[in-house]
Motif scaffolding. Structure first.
Motif, PDB file in Angstrom:
ATOM      1  N   GLN A 172       0.917  -1.162  -0.205  1.00 34.24           N
ATOM      2  CA  GLN A 172      -0.102   0.093  -0.020  1.00 34.24           C
ATOM      3  C   GLN A 172       0.880   1.303  -0.047  1.00 34.24           C
ATOM      4  O   GLN A 172       1.803   1.310   0.965  1.00 34.24           O
ATOM      5  N   ARG A 174       0.242   5.787  -0.476  1.00 36.32           N
ATOM      6  CA  ARG A 174      -0.890   6.922  -0.571  1.00 36.32           C
ATOM      7  C   ARG A 174      -0.117   7.789  -1.910  1.00 36.32           C
ATOM      8  O   ARG A 174       1.041   8.021  -1.505  1.00 36.32           O
ATOM      9  N   ALA A 194      -4.785   4.990  -9.321  1.00 30.40           N
ATOM     10  CA  ALA A 194      -5.358   4.291  -8.301  1.00 30.40           C
ATOM     11  C   ALA A 194      -5.900   2.688  -8.865  1.00 30.40           C
ATOM     12  O   ALA A 194      -5.458   1.535  -8.651  1.00 30.40           O
ATOM     13  N   SER A 198      -3.691  -1.215  -8.748  1.00 28.32           N
ATOM     14  CA  SER A 198      -4.770  -2.307  -8.529  1.00 28.32           C
ATOM     15  C   SER A 198      -4.357  -3.341  -9.500  1.00 28.32           C
ATOM     16  O   SER A 198      -4.364  -4.418  -9.293  1.00 28.32           O
ATOM     17  N   SER A 204      -2.499  -1.417  -3.785  1.00 33.15           N
ATOM     18  CA  SER A 204      -3.288  -0.403  -3.210  1.00 33.15           C
ATOM     19  C   SER A 204      -2.572   0.974  -3.334  1.00 33.15           C
ATOM     20  O   SER A 204      -1.768   1.044  -2.406  1.00 33.15           O
ATOM     21  N   GLN A 206      -3.675   4.495  -2.736  1.00 31.63           N
ATOM     22  CA  GLN A 206      -4.759   5.564  -2.167  1.00 31.63           C
ATOM     23  C   GLN A 206      -4.617   6.890  -2.473  1.00 31.63           C
ATOM     24  O   GLN A 206      -3.660   7.608  -2.047  1.00 31.63           O
ATOM     25  N   TRP A 250      -6.923   7.825   8.464  1.00 30.03           N
ATOM     26  CA  TRP A 250      -6.270   6.919   7.647  1.00 30.03           C
ATOM     27  C   TRP A 250      -6.485   5.639   8.665  1.00 30.03           C
ATOM     28  O   TRP A 250      -5.976   5.812   9.995  1.00 30.03           O
TER      29      TRP A 250
END
Length: 279
Positions: A172, A174, A194, A198, A204, A206, A250
């Protein structure tokens, strides 16, 4: 389950685990992305929310580092901070404590949570020559990537995300889109990026929000302040405060979660053409 209940559950897990400090690494995807400015403004916004903020500056003492931007000269760095943050760090006018953390110095085993028991630690992260993060940035709870909304920058950022994904096994990340002149186009970029993460990387990605292009950012830098401090009503300051507010919601996750192995069929997809992300 409602978002409110989820947030309460996250807060309870945090309390029971006794880990009140959130560590966020901020890294720029390409020259001029504005990662240091982002780290400084988010720090100032979090202080205004009443949080204790420590910014670890991996770029100090270079020009355009956080130390340079706030015109401060800390007495020590993270390697010697076991002697005390209060003595080693410098406190900027914004209220953010700043401590140099140059990569390569023997502080990789230092967990900033042990020295900053409550609040937020922001790592203004620097990449090495191969585009990898320091051990300090890798150990953050969240990695926030900053990129510009131009097609060439987006393509370069996606390639950098792919390198980070394979180098560190991150599941993940961001990202924040900075310097936005067209909000609708930037929101489309966020959605496409995004989806690309994926679909092609099993990653991920975000969206953390966007920050509008604002001449007040340069004015604030000349004043040795952030836009959040000097021009609180400016478009960029409003956006940074919104992102800082969202950071508190978050979800907490385990540090060091690794991605699926490279043998996964999903990870064998080729890098898509730039229009697949930037359109």
């Amino acid at each position: 389950m409602s978002k409110r209940v989820t947030d309460q559950a996250d807060g309870l897990r945090r309390l029971l685990a006794q880990t009140p400090t959130r560590v966020v690494a901020v890294a720029g995807m390409g020259p001029g992305a504005g990662a240091t400015t982002t780290a400084m403004n988010l720090g100032a916004a979090l202080v205004q929310q009443g949080k204790n903020v420590l910014l670890l500056d991996e770029h100090c003492p270079k020009e355009r580092s956080a130390c340079d931007g706030w015109a401060i000269d800390p007495l020590g760095n993270l390697a010697g901070a076991r002697l005390g943050i209060e003595r080693a760090a410098a406190r900027a006018g914004s209220g953010v404590h700043v401590l140099p953390a140059p990569p390569g110095v023997a502080h990789d085993a230092t967990d900033p949570r042990s020295m900053w028991p409550s609040g937020v630690v922001i790592v203004d992260a620097a990449f090495d020559g191969e585009g990898r993060l320091s051990a300090l940035a890798q150990g953050a709870d969240e990695l926030l990537l900053v990129l510009q909304p131009h097609p060439a920058c987006i393509t370069s950022a996606y390639a950098g995300i792919k390198r980070l994904h394979y180098a560190h096994g991150l599941q993940q990340m961001r990202f924040l889109v900075n310097g936005v002149t067209d909000v609708d186009a930037a929101q489309k970029v966020m959605s496409n990026l995004a989806n690309a993460g994926s679909r092609y990387l099993a990653l991920s990605l975000q969206p953390a929000g966007l920050v509008r292009s604002d001449p007040r950012l340069a004015d604030a830098w000349r004043l040795r302040q952030t836009a959040v401090e000097a021009f609180p009503a400016s478009a960029a300051a409003v956006d940074f405060r919104r992102v800082a507010d969202d950071m508190g919601r978050w979800p907490w996750r385990e540090v060091g979660v690794r991605a699926p192995s490279s043998s996964s069929p999903q990870l064998q997809q080729p890098l898509q053409p730039s229009h697949a992300v930037a359109a």
